[in-house]
Design a protein around this motif. Structure first.
Motif, short mmCIF file in Angstrom:
data_model
loop_
_atom_site.label_atom_id
_atom_site.label_comp_id
_atom_site.label_asym_id
_atom_site.label_seq_id
_atom_site.Cartn_x
_atom_site.Cartn_y
_atom_site.Cartn_z
N LEU A 282 21.52 -63.95 1.31
CA LEU A 282 21.85 -62.85 2.22
C LEU A 282 22.96 -63.22 3.20
O LEU A 282 23.70 -62.35 3.66
CB LEU A 282 20.60 -62.42 3.01
N TRP A 283 23.11 -64.50 3.52
CA TRP A 283 24.13 -64.91 4.48
C TRP A 283 25.52 -64.79 3.89
O TRP A 283 26.50 -64.62 4.63
CB TRP A 283 23.84 -66.34 4.94
N VAL A 284 25.60 -64.88 2.58
CA VAL A 284 26.88 -64.64 1.91
C VAL A 284 27.09 -63.15 1.72
O VAL A 284 28.19 -62.62 1.97
CB VAL A 284 26.93 -65.37 0.55
N LEU A 285 26.04 -62.46 1.29
CA LEU A 285 26.14 -61.02 1.05
C LEU A 285 26.51 -60.25 2.31
O LEU A 285 27.27 -59.29 2.25
CB LEU A 285 24.81 -60.49 0.50
N ARG A 286 26.01 -60.68 3.45
CA ARG A 286 26.29 -59.93 4.68
C ARG A 286 27.77 -60.01 5.03
O ARG A 286 28.34 -59.07 5.58
CB ARG A 286 25.42 -60.42 5.84
N ASN B 64 13.24 -67.26 7.12
CA ASN B 64 12.77 -67.38 5.73
C ASN B 64 13.37 -66.32 4.82
O ASN B 64 12.84 -66.05 3.74
CB ASN B 64 11.24 -67.29 5.68
N VAL B 65 14.47 -65.70 5.24
CA VAL B 65 15.12 -64.72 4.37
C VAL B 65 15.87 -65.47 3.27
O VAL B 65 16.28 -66.62 3.46
CB VAL B 65 16.11 -63.82 5.16
N PRO B 66 16.06 -64.85 2.10
CA PRO B 66 16.83 -65.52 1.04
C PRO B 66 18.20 -65.94 1.54
O PRO B 66 18.90 -65.17 2.20
CB PRO B 66 16.94 -64.42 -0.04
N ARG B 67 18.58 -67.15 1.27
CA ARG B 67 19.85 -67.67 1.82
C ARG B 67 21.06 -66.95 1.26
O ARG B 67 22.12 -66.95 1.87
CB ARG B 67 19.96 -69.17 1.51
N MET C 248 15.12 -60.14 -3.09
CA MET C 248 16.21 -59.81 -2.18
C MET C 248 16.21 -58.32 -1.82
O MET C 248 16.55 -57.94 -0.72
CB MET C 248 17.55 -60.21 -2.79
N TRP C 249 15.82 -57.50 -2.80
CA TRP C 249 15.77 -56.06 -2.52
C TRP C 249 14.76 -55.75 -1.42
O TRP C 249 14.97 -54.87 -0.60
CB TRP C 249 15.41 -55.30 -3.81
N SER C 250 13.66 -56.50 -1.40
CA SER C 250 12.64 -56.27 -0.38
C SER C 250 13.14 -56.67 1.01
O SER C 250 12.55 -56.29 2.02
CB SER C 250 11.36 -57.06 -0.72
N ARG C 251 14.22 -57.46 1.06
CA ARG C 251 14.78 -57.89 2.34
C ARG C 251 16.06 -57.11 2.68
O ARG C 251 16.88 -57.58 3.46
CB ARG C 251 15.10 -59.38 2.29
N ARG C 252 16.23 -55.95 2.08
CA ARG C 252 17.45 -55.18 2.32
C ARG C 252 17.59 -54.75 3.78
O ARG C 252 18.70 -54.62 4.29
CB ARG C 252 17.50 -53.95 1.41
N ARG C 253 16.46 -54.56 4.47
CA ARG C 253 16.54 -54.20 5.89
C ARG C 253 17.12 -55.36 6.70
O ARG C 253 17.94 -55.16 7.60
CB ARG C 253 15.15 -53.83 6.41
N ALA C 254 16.69 -56.57 6.36
CA ALA C 254 17.24 -57.75 7.04
C ALA C 254 18.73 -57.87 6.77
O ALA C 254 19.52 -58.22 7.67
CB ALA C 254 16.51 -59.01 6.57
N LEU C 255 19.15 -57.57 5.54
CA LEU C 255 20.57 -57.61 5.20
C LEU C 255 21.35 -56.59 6.03
O LEU C 255 22.43 -56.89 6.56
CB LEU C 255 20.76 -57.34 3.71
N GLY C 256 20.77 -55.40 6.17
CA GLY C 256 21.43 -54.37 6.98
C GLY C 256 21.58 -54.79 8.43
O GLY C 256 22.62 -54.54 9.06
#
Length: 252
Positions: free
Chosen positions: A99-103, A94-97, A1-9
């Motif tokens: 992330l949809w809650v975290l965002r 394909n981002v960790p699901r 998930m850390w590697s997808r932090r840009r997607a989260l942002g």
């Protein structure tokens, strides 16, 4: 998930832009909504009815808990339906699901941070005493985010599988407002019921938010309980989310 932090942002940024797109007041709503709520409670409890609960200045006492409650209430409502709302997009990426809650939690958290100047303004205007414990706002924010994320992980997949749960969440949140020390303090509760209210993890969190103005309300045992429940909820929520993820994807 850390590697997808840009997607989260990017997801958080999208949420914030979409929420205020086409609005005349835009970001002002972030401050205006809790301010109007606080104003209504202040008029009711100080100008219309005689008040025996809370501390003075009451508007500062109220805002110190009402602002984080607004984050919790809005964040949990949206986090619970996060997977169902963006089902098509979730299936096609394909981002960790998670992330949809975290965002949702982070987007609402940003709104909360933008509303804090309102509290600071009223603290200055009313001449509220400020002590070094004001720095406890930082761990309180992290703790509330942890609790909110854990409950969001728990509810998001369950709402997909049980649609009625979304309505139940709304009802529970309405009841939780009165069961949480927003317009009152725990010590205002009758002693026979105090132990029950203390079990609410929001109690210790709100006391941390208020500690910079009302240090006498801070109880380390209640804060410790909030920490334990928040961490346990995060672990439980994440475990349930991971367990139900494949089943949820089939339902979306």
């Amino acid at each position: 998930m850390w590697s997808r932090r840009r997607a989260l942002g990017l997801l958080v940024s999208r949420d914030l832009k979409v929420r205020y797109a086409g609005s005349w007041l835009g970001w002002v709503w972030t401050v205006l909504e809790p301010l109007l709520m606080a104003g209504a409670y202040w008029v009711v409890f100080t100008q219309i009815f005689s008040r025996s609960a809370g501390e003075e200045p009451y508007i500062v006492f109220l805002l110190a808990a009402l602002l984080p409650w607004t984050w919790f209430n809005g964040g949990l409502s949206e986090a619970a339906r996060a997977l169902r709302t963006d089902g098509k997009l979730i299936r096609s990426t394909n981002v960790p699901r998670e992330l949809w809650v975290l965002r949702v939690v982070l987007a609402k958290g940003v709104e909360f941070l933008f509303s804090l100047p309102v509290l600071a303004l009223f603290a200055v205007v009313t001449g509220a005493d400020v002590n070094w414990r004001i720095v406890l706002v930082l761990p309180a924010t992290l703790l509330l985010a942890t609790l909110l994320t854990g409950i969001g992980f728990l509810l998001a997949p369950l709402v997909v599988l049980v649609r009625d749960l979304e309505r139940i969440v709304r009802i529970v949140l309405r009841l939780a407002f009165y069961a949480s020390p927003v317009v009152y303090a725990v010590r205002d509760v009758p002693q026979a019921w105090e132990w029950l209210f203390t079990l609410n993890p929001l109690v210790g969190i709100f006391e941390l938010f208020r500690a910079g103005f009302f240090p006498e309300l801070l109880d380390p045992s209640r804060v410790a309980l909030s920490v334990g429940v928040s961490v346990a909820m995060l672990v439980l929520g994440w475990a349930v989310f991971a367990r139900l993820e494949r089943t949820v994807l089939k339902e979306l």
